[in-house]
Design a protein around this motif. Structure first.
Motif, PDB file in Angstrom:
ATOM      1  N   LEU A  35       0.872  -1.171   0.000  1.00  0.00           N
ATOM      2  CA  LEU A  35       0.000   0.000   0.000  1.00  0.00           C
ATOM      3  C   LEU A  35       0.911   1.223   0.000  1.00  0.00           C
ATOM      4  CD1 LEU A  35      -2.923   1.070   0.215  1.00  0.00           C
ATOM      5  CD2 LEU A  35      -2.597   1.115   2.696  1.00  0.00           C
ATOM      6  N   ASN A  36       1.189   1.757  -1.175  1.00  0.00           N
ATOM      7  CA  ASN A  36       2.096   2.887  -1.338  1.00  0.00           C
ATOM      8  C   ASN A  36       1.440   3.963  -2.183  1.00  0.00           C
ATOM      9  OD1 ASN A  36       4.269   2.207   0.209  1.00  0.00           O
ATOM     10  ND2 ASN A  36       5.563   1.509  -1.468  1.00  0.00           N
ATOM     11  N   GLY A  37       1.807   5.216  -1.932  1.00  0.00           N
ATOM     12  CA  GLY A  37       1.279   6.313  -2.730  1.00  0.00           C
ATOM     13  C   GLY A  37       1.437   7.628  -2.007  1.00  0.00           C
ATOM     14  N   TYR A  41      -3.676   9.355  -0.136  1.00  0.00           N
ATOM     15  CA  TYR A  41      -4.039   8.006  -0.577  1.00  0.00           C
ATOM     16  C   TYR A  41      -3.798   7.005   0.551  1.00  0.00           C
ATOM     17  CZ  TYR A  41      -3.823   3.793  -3.548  1.00  0.00           C
ATOM     18  OH  TYR A  41      -4.008   2.548  -4.101  1.00  0.00           O
ATOM     19  N   LEU A  42      -2.623   7.100   1.201  1.00  0.00           N
ATOM     20  CA  LEU A  42      -2.279   6.178   2.280  1.00  0.00           C
ATOM     21  C   LEU A  42      -3.207   6.339   3.470  1.00  0.00           C
ATOM     22  CD1 LEU A  42       1.616   6.442   2.244  1.00  0.00           C
ATOM     23  CD2 LEU A  42       0.241   4.493   1.504  1.00  0.00           C
ATOM     24  N   GLY A  46      -5.926   3.666   0.749  1.00  0.00           N
ATOM     25  CA  GLY A  46      -5.834   3.396  -0.676  1.00  0.00           C
ATOM     26  C   GLY A  46      -7.169   3.223  -1.362  1.00  0.00           C
ATOM     27  N   SER A  56      -2.015   8.735  -7.139  1.00  0.00           N
ATOM     28  CA  SER A  56      -1.829   7.308  -6.857  1.00  0.00           C
ATOM     29  C   SER A  56      -2.897   6.455  -7.516  1.00  0.00           C
ATOM     30  CB  SER A  56      -1.819   7.062  -5.348  1.00  0.00           C
ATOM     31  OG  SER A  56      -0.759   7.755  -4.729  1.00  0.00           O
ATOM     32  N   THR A  60      -4.166   2.305 -10.266  1.00  0.00           N
ATOM     33  CA  THR A  60      -5.233   1.377  -9.924  1.00  0.00           C
ATOM     34  C   THR A  60      -6.427   1.584 -10.854  1.00  0.00           C
ATOM     35  OG1 THR A  60      -5.938   2.934  -8.192  1.00  0.00           O
ATOM     36  CG2 THR A  60      -4.539   1.094  -7.524  1.00  0.00           C
ATOM     37  N   LYS A 442     -10.407  -2.316   0.985  1.00  0.00           N
ATOM     38  CA  LYS A 442      -9.862  -1.022   1.393  1.00  0.00           C
ATOM     39  C   LYS A 442     -11.026  -0.100   1.770  1.00  0.00           C
ATOM     40  CE  LYS A 442      -5.947  -1.177  -1.853  1.00  0.00           C
ATOM     41  NZ  LYS A 442      -5.306  -0.465  -2.996  1.00  0.00           N
TER      42      LYS A 442
END
Length: 563
Positions: A35-37, A41-42, A46, A56, A60, A442
Motif C-alpha cells: 500500500l504505497n502512494g 491516498y495512504l 488506498g 496514486s 489502480t 480497502k
C-alpha cells in the motif's frame, strides 16, 4: 506427487540453466505490491478507485485522473521502521531496520475543451511510484530436536535423477574434480551438499545411498544421525519495485470518467540467507578440544528485471453524492535476470575414522567447504496475476466522504517461462495447485474540519492467496515445495493488514501538505528447508517452520502544487 514430477522433468533438461529454474515462491514474491502512494491516498487506506483526484489512483483506476480540474505537481517522502519478530519452537528473536524512501513524483495536466456537455476535458499524467519495498531482515533460532537440513539434502540426493543417464544419482555424479565440474550438468542442491561435506555415500558407484555426515555407526553397523542441538538463520532482503506510469483520461458530461495507463516496471532485489546447525560435541575428546559438529548453508542472490503492463478504468457518477468505479489491471510481463552463489561447509569431529570412504582424510580441521560458481546467472520471464477493482464512494455534503474498494487478484494465473519463452510447466502446475484468488478490502474516510484542514482514517485487509494445504499443521497434510537452485528457505503468507490515519492542510488555494501514518502487519511462516516426501506420499523429512511477524510503521509527507 511434486517430487516425482520435478525430478523426472529435470532428467529431460540439460545444461546449467535448467538446474536453476525459478520456483512458485519466486513468482509470488515478485507479484505483490505494498500500500504505497501519496499521503492522502495512504491515510484513507488506498480506497480511491471511485474517488479519483489523486495521482496514486493512476496505477489502480486511471479514470480517477479525469476528476482533476486543474494541473498539479506532487511528490512524497517517507520514513519506515520495519520490526520483525520470529518464534521458532518457543524461542523468540527480534530485529529492526529503518529506511528513508522517495516514494513518488508526478505531474497531471488538465486541458478543458470549453464544452458543458460531451467531452468536457482531457487529462494526462506522468508519475513515478515505488510500489513495493523489500527491505527487512530477520533472525530465527531454535533449540534441540527436529530434522537437520543435511537429512533433507541426503534424502533429496537419494531421490535425484542423473539427467545424462536417467538413473539415480551416485557420488561420482556429484563429486567435483579438476577434470569434472558437476555444476554444469547436475542440480546444484545435492552437488553443493555433497562437495561441502554435509552428505556422503557409502558406495560412490551405487545410487540411493546418500546420508548425512553428522552421525555415527551403532553396534550393529547402522548409521545413526546425530540430533540437532540448535539451529539459527539470518535473512536480509533489500530492493524495491518501481513503476513509471503514463496515463490518459477524459471527462464526459461530468457523469462518466474514462482512463487508461501504460506502465513500465523495474525490479531490483537481493537477499542473503545464512543458515547453520550445531550438533554439539561428538564425544568427550571433542569437548576437551572444544570442537563442535556444525554445518553452514549460505545463499546469496540478486535480481533485476523490467516489465510492462496496462490499466483500464471507468468511474460513473449517477448522482451528485455517489460514485461507482471499476478497473482492470493487466498482468505485468517481466524479463528477469537472477544472479546466484552459495557456500556450504561441514565441521565433523572424527568423521574420517567412522566411514569407509573419507571425503578428505588429510584435512587437519576435519572440515570441508564448497562453493557454487560465482558468475552464474539465469534469465527467465514472469507474468504476474491480473486484478479487478470494484469501488464505491459517497460524498457527504461539503465536508465528508467515505470510500470503499475491493480488489480481486487471481494468483493462480501467475506464469513462468524460460528466457526463450518456453513454459516452466512443472512450476506453473504447482502455482495452479498451491495458489488461489485473493481479496483485498480497502476503506477510507475524510472529514474537513475547516475548508483548509482535513482529517483522514482508513484501513486495508488482504487474505492470503496461498492454499491452506501449504500452511503448516501438526495434524494436517504436509506439502512439499520444490526449491530453486540451492535456496531451500522460503516463506508462506497468512495475511496482511493496514491501519492508517492522516492530516491535510491547504496553505493557499494552490499549495498543500498531507501527512499520513500507516501501520502494516504481516504474518508468515518461515521454512529453513522444505519437507521431503517420496512417491508414495510418505514424509521422509519434516521441516518445522518459524512464525514471522513483520510490523512496519511508516510516516509519509506529500507536497503538492496546483496551477
Amino acid at each position: 506427487m511434486k517430487k516425482v514430477i520435478c525430478l523426472c522433468a529435470s532428467a529431460l533438461l540439460l545444461g546449467s540453466g535448467s538446474m536453476f529454474a525459478q520456483g512458485e515462491m519466486d513468482a509470488y514474491k515478485f507479484s505483490q505490491y505494498d500500500l504505497n502512494g501519496t499521503a492522502r491516498y495512504l491515510s484513507m487506506g488506498g480506497a480511491f478507485g471511485a474517488l479519483g483526484g489523486d495521482i496514486s489512483a493512476m496505477r489502480t483506476n486511471p479514470a480517477g485522473l479525469a476528476i482533476y480540474r486543474s494541473s498539479e505537481v506532487v511528490t512524497t517522502l517517507s520514513l519506515s521502521s520495519i520490526k520483525t519478530k520470529t518464534d521458532w519452537l518457543g524461542i523468540g528473536m527480534d530485529d529492526k531496520k529503518t529506511r528513508f524512501n522517495f516514494d513518488n513524483i508526478a505531474y497531471v495536466g488538465y486541458f478543458p475543451t470549453g464544452n458543458d456537455e460531451g467531452v468536457i476535458g482531457w487529462n494526462v499524467g506522468f508519475s513515478y511510484n515505488r510500489v513495493k519495498n523489500f527491505n527487512r531482515q530477520y533472525r530465527m533460532g531454535r533449540g534441540g530436536g527436529g530434522n537437520s537440513i543435511s537429512d533433507y539434502l541426503a534424502g533429496y540426493a537419494n531421490l535425484g535423477i542423473d539427467p545424462t543417464t536417467g538413473k539415480g544419482l551416485t557420488g561420482n555424479d556429484l563429486w567435483s574434480t579438476d577434470s569434472y565440474n558437476p555444476y554444469l550438468s547436475q542440480e546444484w542442491l545435492p552437488t553443493l551438499a555433497y562437495n561441502g561435506g554435509l552428505i556422503d555415500t557409502d558406495n560412490k558407484g551405487q545410487a540411493g545411498t546418500f546420508y548425512t555426515t553428522f552421525g555415527y555407526f551403532d553396534e550393529k553397523g547402522e548409521w545413526l544421525p546425530l540430533e540437532v542441538q540448535s539451529a539459527d538463520m539470518f535473512v536480509s532482503e533489500k530492493g524495491a519495485i518501481d513503476k513509471y506510469d503514463f496515463s490518459f483520461a477524459t471527462n464526459i458530461s461530468n457523469r462518466f470518467f474514462i482512463g487508461a495507463t501504460v506502465s513500465v516496471t523495474d525490479i531490483d532485489y537481493s537477499t542473503t540467507s545464512l543458515y547453520n546447525e550445531d550438533f554439539g560435541y561428538f564425544n568427550a575428546e571433542a569437548e576437551k578440544n572444544d570442537f563442535r559438529d556444525q554445518l553452514y548453508w549460505d545463499n546469496y542472490s540478486s535480481l533485476n528485471g523490467t516489465g510492462y503492463s496496462f490499466n483500464l478504468g471507468v468511474i460513473a457518477r449517477p448522482t451528485d453524492f455517489l460514485r461507482l468505479g471499476i478497473a482492470y489491471n493487466s498482468p505485468t510481463w517481466y524479463k528477469m535476470t537472477n544472479y546466484y552463489s552459495a557456500e556450504a561447509q561441514a565441521y565433523v569431529y572424527d568423521y574420517y575414522a567412522n566411514i569407509q570412504n573419507p571425503i578428505d582424510p588429510s584435512n587437519p580441521d576435519m572440515s570441508r567447504k564448497a562453493e557454487t560458481p560465482t558468475d552464474f546467472y539465469t534469465e527467465y520471464r514472469l507474468r504476474t496475476p491480473d486484478k479487478w477493482i470494484f469501488s464505491a464512494a459517497a460524498i457527504l455534503g461539503q465536508n465528508a466522504l467515505i470510500s470503499v474498494d475491493y480488489e480481486l487478484t487471481n494468483y493462480k494465473s501467475m506464469h513462468l517461462q524460460d528466457r526463450d519463452g518456453y513454459d516452466q510447466a512443472r512450476d506453473n502446475g504447482f502455482i495452479k495447485d498451491d495458489f488461489r484468488t485473493s481479496g483485498m478490502l480497502k476503506v477510507g474516510a475524510e472529514y474537513k474540519v475547516t475548508p483548509q484542514f482535513a482529517i483522514r482514517v482508513g484501513g486495508a485487509w488482504q487474505n492470503s492467496p496461498v492454499q491452506e494445504h501449504m500452511k503448516y499443521s501438526e495434524t494436517g497434510s504436509i506439502t512439499e515445495v520444490y526449491p530453486a537452485g540451492t535456496r531451500t528457505a522460503y516463506t508462506v503468507d497468512h495475511h496482511i493488514n493496514y491501519y492508517t490515519v492522516g492530516l491535510g492542510y491547504r496553505f493557499t488555494p494552490n499549495f498543500y501538505v498531507d501527512l499520513a501514518c500507516v501501520y502494516r502487519m504481516q504474518k508468515e511462516e518461515v521454512y529453513p528447508f522444505p519437507h521431503l516426501i517420496d512417491e508414495n506420499k510418505n514424509v521422509l523429512v519434516e521441516s518445522i517452520p518459524a512464525t514471522l511477524k513483520t510490523n512496519t510503521t511508516k510516516v509519509a509527507l506529500t507536497l503538492g502544487y496546483k496551477f
